[in-house]
Design a protein around this motif. Structure first.
Motif, PDB file in Angstrom:
ATOM      1  N   ASP A  86       0.158  -1.401   0.213  1.00 18.02           N
ATOM      2  CA  ASP A  86       0.037   0.013  -0.178  1.00 18.02           C
ATOM      3  C   ASP A  86       0.608   1.327  -0.059  1.00 18.02           C
ATOM      4  OD1 ASP A  86      -2.203  -1.578   0.344  1.00 18.02           O
ATOM      5  OD2 ASP A  86      -2.746  -1.012   2.206  1.00 18.02           O
ATOM      6  N   LEU A  87       1.617   1.092   1.141  1.00 17.41           N
ATOM      7  CA  LEU A  87       3.334   2.126   1.050  1.00 17.41           C
ATOM      8  C   LEU A  87       3.802   2.864  -0.683  1.00 17.41           C
ATOM      9  CD1 LEU A  87       4.250   1.984   4.708  1.00 17.41           C
ATOM     10  CD2 LEU A  87       2.747   3.535   3.374  1.00 17.41           C
ATOM     11  N   LEU A  88       4.208   2.270  -1.230  1.00 21.13           N
ATOM     12  CA  LEU A  88       4.422   1.591  -2.556  1.00 21.13           C
ATOM     13  C   LEU A  88       4.081   2.321  -3.329  1.00 21.13           C
ATOM     14  CD1 LEU A  88       6.597  -1.089  -2.403  1.00 21.13           C
ATOM     15  CD2 LEU A  88       8.023   1.054  -2.512  1.00 21.13           C
ATOM     16  N   GLU A  89       2.664   1.726  -3.416  1.00 17.28           N
ATOM     17  CA  GLU A  89       1.273   2.528  -4.441  1.00 17.28           C
ATOM     18  C   GLU A  89       1.562   3.490  -3.726  1.00 17.28           C
ATOM     19  OE1 GLU A  89      -1.679  -0.249  -4.446  1.00 17.28           O
ATOM     20  OE2 GLU A  89      -0.582  -2.427  -5.079  1.00 17.28           O
ATOM     21  N   GLU A  90       1.396   4.343  -2.409  1.00 19.19           N
ATOM     22  CA  GLU A  90       0.534   5.877  -1.881  1.00 19.19           C
ATOM     23  C   GLU A  90       1.692   6.669  -2.661  1.00 19.19           C
ATOM     24  OE1 GLU A  90      -0.519   5.939   1.930  1.00 19.19           O
ATOM     25  OE2 GLU A  90      -2.139   4.571   1.933  1.00 19.19           O
ATOM     26  N   ALA A  91       3.195   5.721  -2.755  1.00 17.64           N
ATOM     27  CA  ALA A  91       4.232   6.607  -3.333  1.00 17.64           C
ATOM     28  C   ALA A  91       4.488   7.293  -4.637  1.00 17.64           C
ATOM     29  CB  ALA A  91       5.921   5.852  -2.648  1.00 17.64           C
ATOM     30  N   GLY A  92       3.378   6.793  -5.377  1.00 21.80           N
ATOM     31  CA  GLY A  92       3.283   6.174  -6.887  1.00 21.80           C
ATOM     32  C   GLY A  92       3.679   5.577  -7.515  1.00 21.80           C
ATOM     33  N   PHE A  93       4.105   4.458  -7.423  1.00 17.98           N
ATOM     34  CA  PHE A  93       4.745   2.986  -8.001  1.00 17.98           C
ATOM     35  C   PHE A  93       3.746   2.398  -9.053  1.00 17.98           C
ATOM     36  CE2 PHE A  93       8.293   3.400  -4.734  1.00 17.98           C
ATOM     37  CZ  PHE A  93       9.902   3.720  -6.032  1.00 17.98           C
ATOM     38  N   SER A  94       3.840   2.160  -9.911  1.00 18.72           N
ATOM     39  CA  SER A  94       3.205   2.075 -10.665  1.00 18.72           C
ATOM     40  C   SER A  94       2.067   1.364 -10.761  1.00 18.72           C
ATOM     41  CB  SER A  94       3.185   2.098 -12.119  1.00 18.72           C
ATOM     42  OG  SER A  94       4.112   1.240 -13.086  1.00 18.72           O
ATOM     43  N   LYS A  95       3.340  -0.187 -10.392  1.00 14.72           N
ATOM     44  CA  LYS A  95       2.526  -1.605 -10.213  1.00 14.72           C
ATOM     45  C   LYS A  95       3.780  -2.198  -9.081  1.00 14.72           C
ATOM     46  CE  LYS A  95       2.535  -6.164 -12.612  1.00 14.72           C
ATOM     47  NZ  LYS A  95       2.448  -6.456 -13.984  1.00 14.72           N
ATOM     48  N   VAL A  96       3.452  -3.049  -8.158  1.00 12.08           N
ATOM     49  CA  VAL A  96       3.768  -3.983  -7.411  1.00 12.08           C
ATOM     50  C   VAL A  96       3.558  -4.828  -7.282  1.00 12.08           C
ATOM     51  CG1 VAL A  96       4.146  -3.702  -4.753  1.00 12.08           C
ATOM     52  CG2 VAL A  96       3.814  -1.876  -5.831  1.00 12.08           C
ATOM     53  N   THR A  97       5.151  -5.748  -7.073  1.00 12.77           N
ATOM     54  CA  THR A  97       4.665  -7.531  -7.221  1.00 12.77           C
ATOM     55  C   THR A  97       5.575  -8.312  -6.132  1.00 12.77           C
ATOM     56  OG1 THR A  97       4.884  -6.585 -10.403  1.00 12.77           O
ATOM     57  CG2 THR A  97       5.382  -9.538  -9.364  1.00 12.77           C
ATOM     58  N   ILE A  98       4.574  -8.870  -6.273  1.00 10.56           N
ATOM     59  CA  ILE A  98       5.458  -9.778  -4.752  1.00 10.56           C
ATOM     60  C   ILE A  98       6.099 -10.881  -5.240  1.00 10.56           C
ATOM     61  CG2 ILE A  98       5.007 -10.930  -2.342  1.00 10.56           C
ATOM     62  CD1 ILE A  98       4.470  -8.505  -2.041  1.00 10.56           C
ATOM     63  N   TYR A  99       6.869 -11.521  -5.172  1.00  6.43           N
ATOM     64  CA  TYR A  99       7.809 -12.689  -5.177  1.00  6.43           C
ATOM     65  C   TYR A  99       8.073 -14.372  -4.598  1.00  6.43           C
ATOM     66  CZ  TYR A  99       8.088  -9.787  -9.363  1.00  6.43           C
ATOM     67  OH  TYR A  99       8.850  -9.062 -10.091  1.00  6.43           O
ATOM     68  N   TRP A 100       7.006 -14.976  -4.579  1.00  6.07           N
ATOM     69  CA  TRP A 100       6.620 -16.158  -3.530  1.00  6.07           C
ATOM     70  C   TRP A 100       8.086 -17.087  -3.552  1.00  6.07           C
ATOM     71  CZ3 TRP A 100       4.389 -14.557   0.842  1.00  6.07           C
ATOM     72  CH2 TRP A 100       4.443 -15.645   2.000  1.00  6.07           C
ATOM     73  N   GLN A 101       8.458 -17.845  -2.954  1.00  2.98           N
ATOM     74  CA  GLN A 101       9.414 -19.120  -2.695  1.00  2.98           C
ATOM     75  C   GLN A 101       8.202 -20.194  -2.976  1.00  2.98           C
ATOM     76  OE1 GLN A 101      14.217 -19.886  -1.462  1.00  2.98           O
ATOM     77  NE2 GLN A 101      12.728 -18.806   0.648  1.00  2.98           N
ATOM     78  N   GLY A 102       8.992 -21.008  -3.762  1.00  2.00           N
ATOM     79  CA  GLY A 102       9.052 -22.592  -4.340  1.00  2.00           C
ATOM     80  C   GLY A 102       9.788 -23.598  -2.775  1.00  2.00           C
TER      81      GLY A 102
END
Length: 278
Positions: free
Chosen positions: A231-247
């Motif tokens: 949420d904070l990254l998006e509020e700071a203006g970043f256009s897309k945030v992606t989470i990378y999960w470990q297998g």
């Protein structure tokens, strides 16, 4: 006259903990610079379609990642930013000095506050090992994220990591043997405050001779959750945030492969990467 025999004093052998270099121990037990570089390099290329050249490592410590980046590909350049003069000096002496003359020309270490520093616009800003958790207030972390976005190149990407799981809220100690028993890495979560999210952690090292290096590193953090970070990254203006999960591998152990994910598992402990595109 009586003869007085001279008694030789026995010199005690120095303890291993007294001879240990805490920064070397940290790199052996915590920081895997090559895997970090491989992840950010490949992910940037998959998103942007071209290779990144300039990487800025915030809270760079010994600048191990910066050094790995300039080794990784001819033409790569790196900027390391940290407030700690002692750790920067160690990195200059033990890590940067190992580079070739040409590689050393492509790396710069800056003693400065990440909230104030002005640098050339990088393709990548990296803030790993949960270093940004030192910002405990929402407005502080949002300000830092905003500063990163401002400094990035127009095609730039911000990379972070995070950890969590129900064990992250507990007061505990975990041990792991390193280098076939050369020493034991001990991670201590001394205190968690559920009201503020405050988390006090320490790294200790124990050695086969029974000696210990207590509180080689200590951290006074806020335990940020993934929804809060996103949420904070998006509020700071970043256009897309992606989470990378470990297998997981066949033995049920983490496989070191991180893939984009919109959901995760309620594990006791997990680590993930995050990318934020400008």
């Amino acid at each position: 006259m009586t003869n007085k025999k001279k008694v030789k004093k026995k010199h005690k052998r120095p303890y291993l903990a007294d001879q240990a270099d805490r920064h070397r121990l940290y790199e052996l037990s915590v920081q895997y610079a090559a895997s970090e570089i491989e992840f950010v390099d490949e992910t940037y290329k998959s998103i942007r379609g071209n290779k990144a050249q300039l990487l800025r490592e915030d809270f760079c410590g010994t600048a191990n990642v910066c050094c790995e980046w300039v080794r990784h590909r001819k033409g790569n350049r790196a900027i390391g930013v940290d407030l700690d003069r002692e750790v920067l000096a160690w990195g200059q002496e033990h890590k940067v000095s190992e580079l070739s003359q040409g590689q050393r020309k492509r790396i710069a270490l800056i003693e400065e506050d990440v909230l104030q520093v002005e640098t050339e616009a990088p393709d990548i800003v990296s803030a790993m090992n949960f270093s940004y958790w030192l910002f405990k207030e929402r407005k502080e972390l949002k300000r830092y994220f905003g500063r990163v976005r401002e400094t990035l190149d127009e095609q730039g990407i911000f990379f972070l990591d995070a950890y969590g799981g129900y064990d992250s809220f507990r007061e505990l100690e975990e041990e792991r043997e390193i280098n076939d028993g050369e020493f034991t890495y001990i991670w201590e979560q001394e205190r968690y405050d559920p009201v503020t999210g405050g988390l006090i952690c320490h790294i200790h090292f124990a050695f086969p001779d029974g000696s210990r290096l207590e509180r080689a590193f200590s951290y006074d953090w806020r335990l940020w959750t993934l929804p809060e970070i996103r949420d904070l990254l998006e509020e700071a203006g970043f256009s897309k945030v992606t989470i990378y999960w470990q297998g997981w591998d066949e033995d049920g152990e983490p496989d070191g492969i991180f893939v984009p994910a919109t959901t995760g598992e309620a594990d006791a402990g997990w680590i993930c990467y995050i990318s934020a595109e400008k």
